[in-house]
Scaffold this active site. Sequence first.
Site, mmCIF file in Angstrom:
data_model
loop_
_atom_site.group_PDB
_atom_site.id
_atom_site.type_symbol
_atom_site.label_atom_id
_atom_site.label_comp_id
_atom_site.label_asym_id
_atom_site.label_seq_id
_atom_site.Cartn_x
_atom_site.Cartn_y
_atom_site.Cartn_z
ATOM 1 C CD GLU A 1 -2.526 1.311 2.647
ATOM 2 O OE1 GLU A 1 -3.632 1.916 2.733
ATOM 3 O OE2 GLU A 1 -2.024 0.448 3.683
ATOM 4 C CE LYS B 1 -8.712 1.183 2.829
ATOM 5 N NZ LYS B 1 -7.905 1.816 3.758
ATOM 6 C CB CYS C 1 -5.032 -1.175 4.617
ATOM 7 S SG CYS C 1 -4.728 -0.826 6.186
#
Length: 552
Positions: free
Chosen positions: A312, A376, A430
Site C-alpha cells: 500500500e 479504496k 489494508c
Amino acid sequence: MIAHADWPWTTGLLAHAAKSVRTASGWRQRGLAWIAGALSTLAFAPFFAWPVLVLTFPVMIWLLDGANMRSRPIRASAVALWWFAFGYFFAGLFWIGEAFLGEAEIFAWLLPFAVTLLPAAMAGYWALAGALAQTVWPSNESTGVSGAVLRALVLAITIGLAEWLRGCLFTGFPWNAPGLALTMPLALMQSVAVFGVPGLTLWAVLLLSLPLVLLADAPIGQVRIAAMAALSFSGLPLALAAALGAWHLAQPPSPPIPGVMVRLVQPSVPQRDKWIAEKQAGIFQDHLDLSRRNAVGQIDDLAGVSHVVWPEAAMPFGPLDHPEALAAIGSLLPSHVYLLTGALRAVRDDASGTRKAYNSLLVLGAGGALATLYDKIHLVPFGEYLPFQSTLEAIGLQSLTRQRGGFTRGVQPKPLLDVPGLPPVGPLICYEAIFANEAWPHGERPGLLVVVTNDGWFGNSTGPPQHFHQARVRAVEQGLTLVRSANNGISAVVDPEGRLLVTLLLNARGSVDTVLPIARPPPVYAKSGDVIFWLMLSIFAIAAASLRNSLK
C-alpha cells in the site's frame, strides 16, 4: 441455591469462583470483569491461546447471574458486560496507539484518547448485549445442565447479535470477533468456510463458556454427569470440527494457475521516514532494486516472474503525476510482466475545481503504462478521513495521513480488476481485508484476492499479526488464494485452505516468489453469506425458548 460443601475440591473451587463473581460489587466487580476481558485477547494472534476463553467467558455468565440479583438488573448487566468488553477491546486494540507515535510531535497528545475511547465505544455493543440478555435471563435457581445450557445460549445469541452490529454500524469494525478464536489451528480454521466469522462467534461463546458453568452448577453426586455434559456439549463439537478440517486439509491441494509466478516485495520502510520528502526518491529506488532480486538476494531482472506486487502507498508520491517514475517502472518490467502496487493518486474535480485524493491499487504494464486501477472504498475513520471533515479541520484536527480534505471513496460497487495473466482479481487495500463482504460483494466472483497494506503504523505490536490473520481467514472463508504485500510485514501468499505458501515476516526486508493455486469452488459461507449466521441464531433462539419453558 444448592449447597456445595461436600463437593470434590475442584468442583467446590469452581463453585466458590462463581459465587465470588456473582456477589462482587463496585470496583471489585469491575476489576474482575476487566481482567477477564483483557485475558481473553490471548485467544487471538499472535498467541492463539484460545482455551483461555474456557476460563474467561464463564465470567460473563456469572456477572449476569449477579446482576440478576440486583434491584436494577438490566442496568447492572449492561455495566458488568461493558467492563468485561472494555478490558477485551483495550487489550486487543492497544496497538492503535502506535499510529500516533509515528509523528509524535503532531499526534502523541491524541494517544490516550485513542487507546481508551475506541475500546470504550466498542464495549458499548457488549453492554447492549448484557442488557438484552438480562431481559430473558433465567433465575439463579435454574441450575443443573438445562440452566447452564440456557444461560450459555442466551449469552451466545446476544453477543453474536452485538458482534454482527459491530461489524456493520458506523462503517463497522469487526476486529478480534470472538469467532476468530476458533480459526487456529489450521484444521479448525476450515470451519469458517461453512459458518463465517459471525457464525463461529455464536459457537465460540456457547462452547467455551459452557464447561465451567456446568461444573460449577453441578449438584452433589452429579459432578460426573456435569463433566460428561461439558464434554458432549463443548468438547465433541470442537473435536468434530477439527477432525473434518484435518480431513479437508488431507485432500490434494489446488493446482497452480498456469504461467503465473508472483514476486512479493517487502521494503520495511520505517513509517516515520515514509513521508519525508528528502527520502522519497530513495524509497522508490529501494522498491525497484528489491524487485530485481530473488528471495536469496540475487539480481535476476524478474526472470520467470509474471507479476510483481508492492505494498500500500509503496511510492510516497502520486506516480501517475510523475512520468519519470512511470518510466523507471517501465524499465524495470519486461514486456510480459505486470506490477500491482498500492499508490496515491489525485484527480481534479471539474465541477468544483478541487483535487480529490484516492488510496489506490494500480496495475502497471510495459513502459509503465496504466492497465487498470482500483480506488479504496472502505476508508479508515480518523486515519484516512475525519467525520465532519471540514468542521474538524477548521478547529485544527487532521487525520493520521495528514491528507487535507481526507481521501475520497472509490466508485461502488467494487469492481474486479482485469489483470493480464490472472483470474479476476478482488482488490483489498489494508483495512478492507477484515470485512467478509468486501472480498466478494455482488456479481462475479473473483478468482484471486490481492491485499496491499502498510502495517508500519503499528510497530512491533500485536496489530500486524492480528491484521494478517484476519486476511488469512478471508482466504479460507472465500475459497480463494490470497496474495498479501505489506510494507513491513506480514507479506504472504495463502492458499484456499489457509496454508502459507511463502511468507515474509514482520520487519523482514526482501522479496519472495511463488505460484498461485487455482480457486476452490465457492464454500458454503461464500455462497450464502450471513444467511448462515441468521439461521444458526434462529436455531439457538428456538433451543433457548424450549429450555426456558421446560424450566418454568
